[in-house]
Design a protein around this motif. Structure first.
Motif, short mmCIF file in Angstrom:
data_model
loop_
_atom_site.label_atom_id
_atom_site.label_comp_id
_atom_site.label_asym_id
_atom_site.label_seq_id
_atom_site.Cartn_x
_atom_site.Cartn_y
_atom_site.Cartn_z
N SER A 58 0.84 -1.19 0.00
CA SER A 58 0.00 0.00 0.00
C SER A 58 0.88 1.25 0.00
O SER A 58 1.90 1.31 0.71
CB SER A 58 -0.90 0.01 1.23
OG SER A 58 -1.48 1.28 1.41
N TRP A 112 -3.12 -11.23 -9.25
CA TRP A 112 -3.62 -9.99 -8.64
C TRP A 112 -2.85 -8.83 -9.24
O TRP A 112 -1.61 -8.86 -9.27
CB TRP A 112 -3.43 -10.05 -7.13
CG TRP A 112 -3.73 -8.76 -6.43
CD1 TRP A 112 -4.95 -8.13 -6.37
CD2 TRP A 112 -2.82 -7.96 -5.69
NE1 TRP A 112 -4.83 -6.98 -5.63
CE2 TRP A 112 -3.53 -6.85 -5.19
CE3 TRP A 112 -1.47 -8.07 -5.38
CZ2 TRP A 112 -2.95 -5.85 -4.42
CZ3 TRP A 112 -0.87 -7.08 -4.61
CH2 TRP A 112 -1.61 -5.99 -4.13
N PRO A 114 -2.29 -4.97 -8.71
CA PRO A 114 -2.52 -3.79 -7.86
C PRO A 114 -2.90 -2.53 -8.64
O PRO A 114 -3.54 -1.64 -8.08
CB PRO A 114 -1.18 -3.60 -7.15
CG PRO A 114 -0.52 -4.93 -7.21
CD PRO A 114 -0.97 -5.54 -8.50
N GLU A 117 -6.66 -1.78 -8.56
CA GLU A 117 -7.31 -1.60 -7.25
C GLU A 117 -7.72 -0.14 -7.06
O GLU A 117 -7.12 0.77 -7.63
CB GLU A 117 -6.36 -2.03 -6.13
CG GLU A 117 -6.01 -3.50 -6.14
CD GLU A 117 -7.19 -4.40 -5.77
OE1 GLU A 117 -8.12 -3.95 -5.09
OE2 GLU A 117 -7.16 -5.57 -6.19
N GLU A 118 -8.71 0.08 -6.22
CA GLU A 118 -9.16 1.43 -5.91
C GLU A 118 -8.10 2.21 -5.15
O GLU A 118 -7.86 3.38 -5.41
CB GLU A 118 -10.46 1.38 -5.11
CG GLU A 118 -11.08 2.72 -4.87
CD GLU A 118 -12.44 2.60 -4.20
OE1 GLU A 118 -12.65 3.35 -3.23
OE2 GLU A 118 -13.26 1.78 -4.63
#
Length: 161
Positions: A58, A112, A114, A117-118
């Protein structure tokens, strides 16, 4: 420490084994530090591209904040008997600026992406400067297998050539 049965590997064999693990494994422990907040350690998924380790976290995580302040990191594969430690400096790429080949390879390995992603994510690239590898006490001597970004020996080829 019991060392019965451990056969000491030569440097080239250790390099080969480490490269194999970097390709096959998915989790690495990332250690960062901050001058005000001290050390921080977290497991992350990683991708080895043949030269560097790519991870994603993140954009607001403690890991991301620490790397922006102090880019020196240490990475460790999870097996405590077959130790692999990598040291280097982290380079950060916001998800919108990551090289496409790295992001595609990461998404391909983990299923996945990233970038879709939001929340915002930060890709982290570490080119190792030092690598240490050992299995038990008999391999402590000679555990440095990469110094200043150069493997100390080339691994034997898998097909015997």
């Amino acid at each position: 420490m019991e060392t019965t049965g451990i056969v000491r590997r030569q440097t080239a064999e250790r390099v080969r084994d480490v490269l194999g693990r970097l390709v096959a494994e998915r989790d690495v422990w990332v250690s960062t530090g901050h001058p005000d907040h001290g050390p921080h350690q977290v497991p992350l998924w990683f991708l080895w591209d043949g030269r560097a380790v790519w991870m994603c976290t993140s954009a607001t995580s403690a890991t991301a904040r620490n790397i922006r302040t102090e880019p020196r990191v240490r990475l460790a594969l999870a097996d405590t008997f077959d130790v692999v430690l990598l040291q280097g400096e982290a380079e950060c790429f916001p998800d919108e600026d990551v090289p496409g080949s790295a992001a595609e390879a990461f998404a391909g390995k983990f299923g996945w992406d990233p970038r879709v992603e939001e929340d915002s994510f930060l890709y982290v690239r570490v080119v190792p400067r030092t690598v240490r590898a050992w299995r038990g006490e008999p391999e402590l001597r000679g555990r440095v297998i990469m110094r200043d970004g150069t493997w100390l020996e080339q691994p034997p080829s898998v097909d015997g050539e």
